[in-house]
Design a protein around this motif. Structure first.
Motif, PDB file in Angstrom:
ATOM      1  N   ARG A  38      -7.864  44.088  18.389  1.00  0.00           N
ATOM      2  CA  ARG A  38      -8.369  45.106  17.481  1.00  0.00           C
ATOM      3  C   ARG A  38      -7.250  45.606  16.587  1.00  0.00           C
ATOM      4  O   ARG A  38      -6.069  45.503  16.940  1.00  0.00           O
ATOM      5  CB  ARG A  38      -9.007  46.257  18.254  1.00  0.00           C
ATOM      6  N   VAL A  48      -6.633  43.276  23.402  1.00  0.00           N
ATOM      7  CA  VAL A  48      -7.628  44.039  24.149  1.00  0.00           C
ATOM      8  C   VAL A  48      -7.953  43.354  25.480  1.00  0.00           C
ATOM      9  O   VAL A  48      -7.854  43.956  26.552  1.00  0.00           O
ATOM     10  CB  VAL A  48      -8.918  44.225  23.331  1.00  0.00           C
ATOM     11  N   VAL A  64      -7.848  49.774  28.082  1.00  0.00           N
ATOM     12  CA  VAL A  64      -9.282  49.495  28.208  1.00  0.00           C
ATOM     13  C   VAL A  64      -9.678  49.091  29.617  1.00  0.00           C
ATOM     14  O   VAL A  64     -10.872  48.933  29.910  1.00  0.00           O
ATOM     15  CB  VAL A  64      -9.732  48.395  27.221  1.00  0.00           C
ATOM     16  N   MET A  83     -18.224  47.046  26.130  1.00  0.00           N
ATOM     17  CA  MET A  83     -17.383  48.237  26.025  1.00  0.00           C
ATOM     18  C   MET A  83     -18.170  49.449  26.493  1.00  0.00           C
ATOM     19  O   MET A  83     -19.258  49.732  25.973  1.00  0.00           O
ATOM     20  CB  MET A  83     -16.917  48.427  24.582  1.00  0.00           C
ATOM     21  N   LEU A  86     -16.760  54.618  25.663  1.00  0.00           N
ATOM     22  CA  LEU A  86     -15.952  54.491  24.454  1.00  0.00           C
ATOM     23  C   LEU A  86     -15.352  55.823  24.040  1.00  0.00           C
ATOM     24  O   LEU A  86     -15.959  56.893  24.228  1.00  0.00           O
ATOM     25  CB  LEU A  86     -16.793  53.908  23.323  1.00  0.00           C
ATOM     26  N   ASP A  90     -10.822  54.119  20.365  1.00  0.00           N
ATOM     27  CA  ASP A  90     -11.234  52.724  20.382  1.00  0.00           C
ATOM     28  C   ASP A  90     -11.725  52.263  19.008  1.00  0.00           C
ATOM     29  O   ASP A  90     -12.006  51.072  18.821  1.00  0.00           O
ATOM     30  CB  ASP A  90     -12.372  52.519  21.397  1.00  0.00           C
ATOM     31  N   TYR A  94     -12.575  44.834  15.419  1.00  0.00           N
ATOM     32  CA  TYR A  94     -12.364  43.965  16.573  1.00  0.00           C
ATOM     33  C   TYR A  94     -12.527  42.505  16.154  1.00  0.00           C
ATOM     34  O   TYR A  94     -13.466  42.150  15.432  1.00  0.00           O
ATOM     35  CB  TYR A  94     -13.375  44.303  17.680  1.00  0.00           C
TER      36      TYR A  94
END
Length: 125
Positions: A38, A48, A64, A83, A86, A90, A94
């Motif tokens: 990301r 990520v 994460v 995901m 969140l 974040d 991505y």
């Protein structure tokens, strides 16, 4: 090299969930490891998560871990990033990346041969 197509980005409230998809049409994608990265205008590209081609190995950024899950469905020729919980931090574009070598995507300095076009994820507070 494979052509990667993203789907699944969007706007979500803090605490919500999104699932990103990364699909390819080439059958060779089944033998590729996949990584998700990301980037924001303020920060450099950030690793990520990554998954090996069969799914036996996964790796996550500390930021994460426990919230995001990477998976790969070789029958569908696709990879996913689920995901959860969140946070506003974040928010980013991505990208998925694919390469025959897991080491080339499970790293903060990727050397992947294939990249998707990116998908925006925005988490509102």
């Amino acid at each position: 090299q494979v052509h990667l197509v993203h789907s699944g980005g969007g706007l979500v409230q803090s605490g919500g969930s999104l699932r990103l998809s990364c699909a390819a049409s080439e059958p060779s994608f089944r033998t590729f490891a996949v990584g998700w990265f990301r980037q924001t205008p303020e920060k450099e590209r950030e690793f990520v998560a990554a998954i090996s081609w069969k799914g036996g190995n996964t790796n996550y950024a500390d930021s994460v871990k426990g919230r995001f899950t990477i998976s790969k469905d070789n029958s569908a020729n696709a990879a996913y990033l689920q995901m959860r919980r969140l946070k506003p931090e974040d928010t980013a574009v991505y990208y998925c990346a694919a390469d025959p070598s897991y080491a080339n995507v499970a790293t903060t300095t990727p050397r992947a041969t294939s990249w998707g076009q990116g998908t925006q994820v925005t988490v509102s507070s």
